[in-house]
Design an enzyme around this catalytic site. Structure first.
Site, mmCIF file in Angstrom:
data_model
loop_
_atom_site.group_PDB
_atom_site.id
_atom_site.type_symbol
_atom_site.label_atom_id
_atom_site.label_comp_id
_atom_site.label_asym_id
_atom_site.label_seq_id
_atom_site.Cartn_x
_atom_site.Cartn_y
_atom_site.Cartn_z
ATOM 1 N N LYS A 116 -6.783 43.429 -4.209
ATOM 2 C CA LYS A 116 -6.265 42.823 -2.906
ATOM 3 C C LYS A 116 -6.965 43.685 -1.903
ATOM 4 O O LYS A 116 -7.203 43.037 -0.634
ATOM 5 C CB LYS A 116 -4.769 43.448 -2.780
ATOM 6 C CG LYS A 116 -3.822 42.339 -3.644
ATOM 7 C CD LYS A 116 -2.618 42.001 -3.460
ATOM 8 C CE LYS A 116 -1.809 41.132 -4.233
ATOM 9 N NZ LYS A 116 -0.613 40.781 -3.935
ATOM 10 N N LYS A 198 -6.708 34.625 -12.135
ATOM 11 C CA LYS A 198 -5.259 34.218 -12.257
ATOM 12 C C LYS A 198 -4.995 33.102 -10.865
ATOM 13 O O LYS A 198 -5.755 33.288 -9.951
ATOM 14 C CB LYS A 198 -4.304 35.156 -12.128
ATOM 15 C CG LYS A 198 -3.937 35.924 -10.898
ATOM 16 C CD LYS A 198 -2.831 36.580 -10.947
ATOM 17 C CE LYS A 198 -2.134 36.978 -9.492
ATOM 18 N NZ LYS A 198 -0.976 36.635 -9.282
ATOM 19 N N LYS A 201 -0.843 32.301 -5.085
ATOM 20 C CA LYS A 201 -0.468 31.063 -4.184
ATOM 21 C C LYS A 201 -1.375 31.321 -2.699
ATOM 22 O O LYS A 201 -1.683 30.530 -1.862
ATOM 23 C CB LYS A 201 0.825 31.360 -3.589
ATOM 24 C CG LYS A 201 1.510 32.604 -3.628
ATOM 25 C CD LYS A 201 2.887 32.509 -3.163
ATOM 26 C CE LYS A 201 3.989 33.474 -3.807
ATOM 27 N NZ LYS A 201 3.608 34.860 -4.030
HETATM 28 N N1 AQP Z 1 -1.163 33.134 -12.121
HETATM 29 C C1 AQP Z 1 0.106 33.660 -12.859
HETATM 30 N N2 AQP Z 1 0.551 33.621 -14.051
HETATM 31 C C2 AQP Z 1 1.610 34.053 -14.246
HETATM 32 N N3 AQP Z 1 2.568 34.747 -13.641
HETATM 33 C C3 AQP Z 1 2.309 34.867 -12.356
HETATM 34 N N4 AQP Z 1 2.707 35.535 -11.542
HETATM 35 C C4 AQP Z 1 1.975 35.442 -10.192
HETATM 36 N N5 AQP Z 1 0.937 34.589 -10.716
HETATM 37 C C5 AQP Z 1 0.887 34.252 -11.655
HETATM 38 C C6 AQP Z 1 4.174 36.058 -11.430
HETATM 39 O O1 AQP Z 1 5.114 35.563 -10.331
HETATM 40 C C7 AQP Z 1 5.480 36.609 -10.071
HETATM 41 C C8 AQP Z 1 5.842 36.678 -8.461
HETATM 42 O O2 AQP Z 1 4.635 36.964 -8.005
HETATM 43 P P1 AQP Z 1 4.575 37.862 -6.415
HETATM 44 O O3 AQP Z 1 4.725 36.573 -5.263
HETATM 45 O O4 AQP Z 1 5.168 38.709 -6.324
HETATM 46 O O5 AQP Z 1 2.952 38.116 -6.195
HETATM 47 P P2 AQP Z 1 1.570 37.841 -7.100
HETATM 48 O O6 AQP Z 1 1.740 38.244 -8.341
HETATM 49 O O7 AQP Z 1 0.763 38.545 -6.065
HETATM 50 O O8 AQP Z 1 1.568 36.163 -7.082
HETATM 51 P P3 AQP Z 1 0.642 35.568 -6.325
HETATM 52 O O9 AQP Z 1 1.036 33.943 -6.198
HETATM 53 O O10 AQP Z 1 -0.894 35.882 -6.753
HETATM 54 O O11 AQP Z 1 0.618 35.693 -4.528
HETATM 55 P P4 AQP Z 1 -0.473 36.276 -3.652
HETATM 56 O O12 AQP Z 1 -1.490 35.129 -3.728
HETATM 57 O O13 AQP Z 1 0.410 36.269 -2.460
HETATM 58 O O14 AQP Z 1 -0.783 37.566 -4.273
HETATM 59 C C9 AQP Z 1 5.515 37.870 -10.490
HETATM 60 O O15 AQP Z 1 6.290 38.090 -11.690
HETATM 61 C C10 AQP Z 1 4.057 37.678 -11.115
HETATM 62 O O16 AQP Z 1 3.606 38.418 -12.173
#
Ligand code: AQP
Length: 336
Positions: A116, A198, A201
């Site tokens: 990040k 991965k 969002k």
């Molecule tokens: N690609 C993924 N595959 C499986 N699980 C995923 N999670 C996120 N991406 C994947 C799971 O979703 C939950 C919520 O995640 P979060 O919103 O707390 O943060 P994150 O992991 O950082 O998700 P994003 O979508 O990648 O958000 P941004 O882009 O804002 O950083 C968690 O349980 C995570 O494991």
């Protein structure tokens, strides 16, 4: 544990206005199944969102959309406690306390921080660095036994366990030491454009992620554009064919068929037909969630009532743990 019941906690960040497919398959879908069995707390972790600069109106509406998506996916807000993290000040308070029980060396090892911070060089704030501590506070406040998450969060749960054990070793049995829970499949859904990383969002390439409210045409178009390889063979081999393997994972999670059955079914066919079938399966699979979401969006009063009631329920449980922590540490008692 709370009153002898096994407790589940999890949350998602309110970054962006809607969740992506990985959030659903890796976490939310499992929450729905698990919440039927356990005392559950599902937070929209909006305090975490501000580690990245947010526009106020977008954060407010995005957080509400995510809360409604939790319910649209099948969580019952009368049973599971679905709430905004920022409505329960105990999260921030415990996070400060746990800051003092976490070592810099531990935070330096967090790979998500490395990822990040590379992405957000212009806003390398301290929150981005310490947010695993806030995450530990989120979990420990509810005495959670199980934390259903995607694989990307594994390291953070390990840190949370270390902090809990360290605190308990000094002050006695204050916190339940949680276990991570990973679903059988879907724990890591990859980007459609760069299948080595991965799905996220906040990915700047909108074709890389399927958002839960994408319409049918958009979903199919994104799958048609998905990056694959030149092997011209539908085979499950995440190392050498990450794009095709990711599509196979996604397809099986929606069709209920096994990887072997799916490979046998599409074998000999072209990538184009396979991608179309994956797109159609996802569009069909998300349809009930999308319809329910649209109904919920129209019912402001119902959602407001859930937000109010669940903030109270979450605060009650969280404050109980926080009071215990403060007493153990030796902060003077409040005189009423
Ligand atoms: N690609 C993924 N595959 C499986 N699980 C995923 N999670 C996120 N991406 C994947 C799971 O979703 C939950 C919520 O995640 P979060 O919103 O707390 O943060 P994150 O992991 O950082 O998700 P994003 O979508 O990648 O958000 P941004 O882009 O804002 O950083 C968690 O349980 C995570 O494991």
């Amino acid at each position: 544990m709370i009153d002898g019941k096994t407790v589940l906690f999890s949350g998602m960040q309110a970054t962006g206005s809607v969740l992506q497919l990985g959030n659903y398959l890796g976490a939310l879908k499992n929450w729905v199944t698990l919440s039927k069995e356990y005392e559950s707390f599902f937070s929209v972790v909006d305090l975490h969102s501000i580690t990245i600069r947010q526009e106020a109106a977008a954060l407010r509406s995005g957080a509400r959309n995510i809360l409604m998506l939790y319910i649209a996916a099948g969580l019952d807000p009368e049973k599971a406690c679905i709430y905004y993290q920022s409505h329960v000040p105990a999260h921030s308070e415990l996070a400060w306390i746990l800051n003092c029980f976490t070592y810099m060396g531990e935070l330096n090892r967090m790979t998500q921080f490395k990822d990040k911070s590379a992405k957000h060089e212009a806003n390398l704030n301290a929150g981005l660095y310490t947010y695993p501590i806030l995450q530990a506070a989120d979990i420990l406040l509810y005495q959670a036994d199980l934390v259903p998450i995607g694989k990307d969060q594994k390291q953070h749960i390990e840190l949370c366990r270390d902090i809990a054990q360290r605190f308990n070793a000094i002050y006695g049995d204050v916190f339940t030491v949680p276990e991570a829970y990973f679903g059988k499949a879907g724990a890591k859904i990859q980007s459609l454009q760069e299948p080595e990383k991965k799905m996220s969002k906040s990915d700047e390439n909108i074709n890389a992620s399927i958002f839960l409210m994408d319409d049918r045409d958009t979903i199919i178009r994104k799958f048609k554009k998905a990056v694959t390889d030149n092997f011209a063979e539908i085979k499950y081999d995440p190392e050498n064919q990450p794009g095709i393997s990711n599509l196979l994972d996604i397809y099986t999670l929606f069709s209920g068929k096994s990887i072997e059955e799916t490979v046998a079914h599409f074998q000999g066919g072209g990538y184009g037909d396979f991608k179309l079938a994956v797109g159609e399966a996802v569009a069909d699979g998300l349809k009930p969630l999308q319809e329910r979401y649209n109904e919920l969006k129209a019912d402001k009063e119902y959602i407001d009532k859930i937000i109010k009631n669940n903030a109270e329920k979450a605060s009650y449980v969280a404050n109980k743990t926080l009071r215990k922590v403060k007493k153990k540490i030796g902060f003077p008692e409040l005189i009423r």
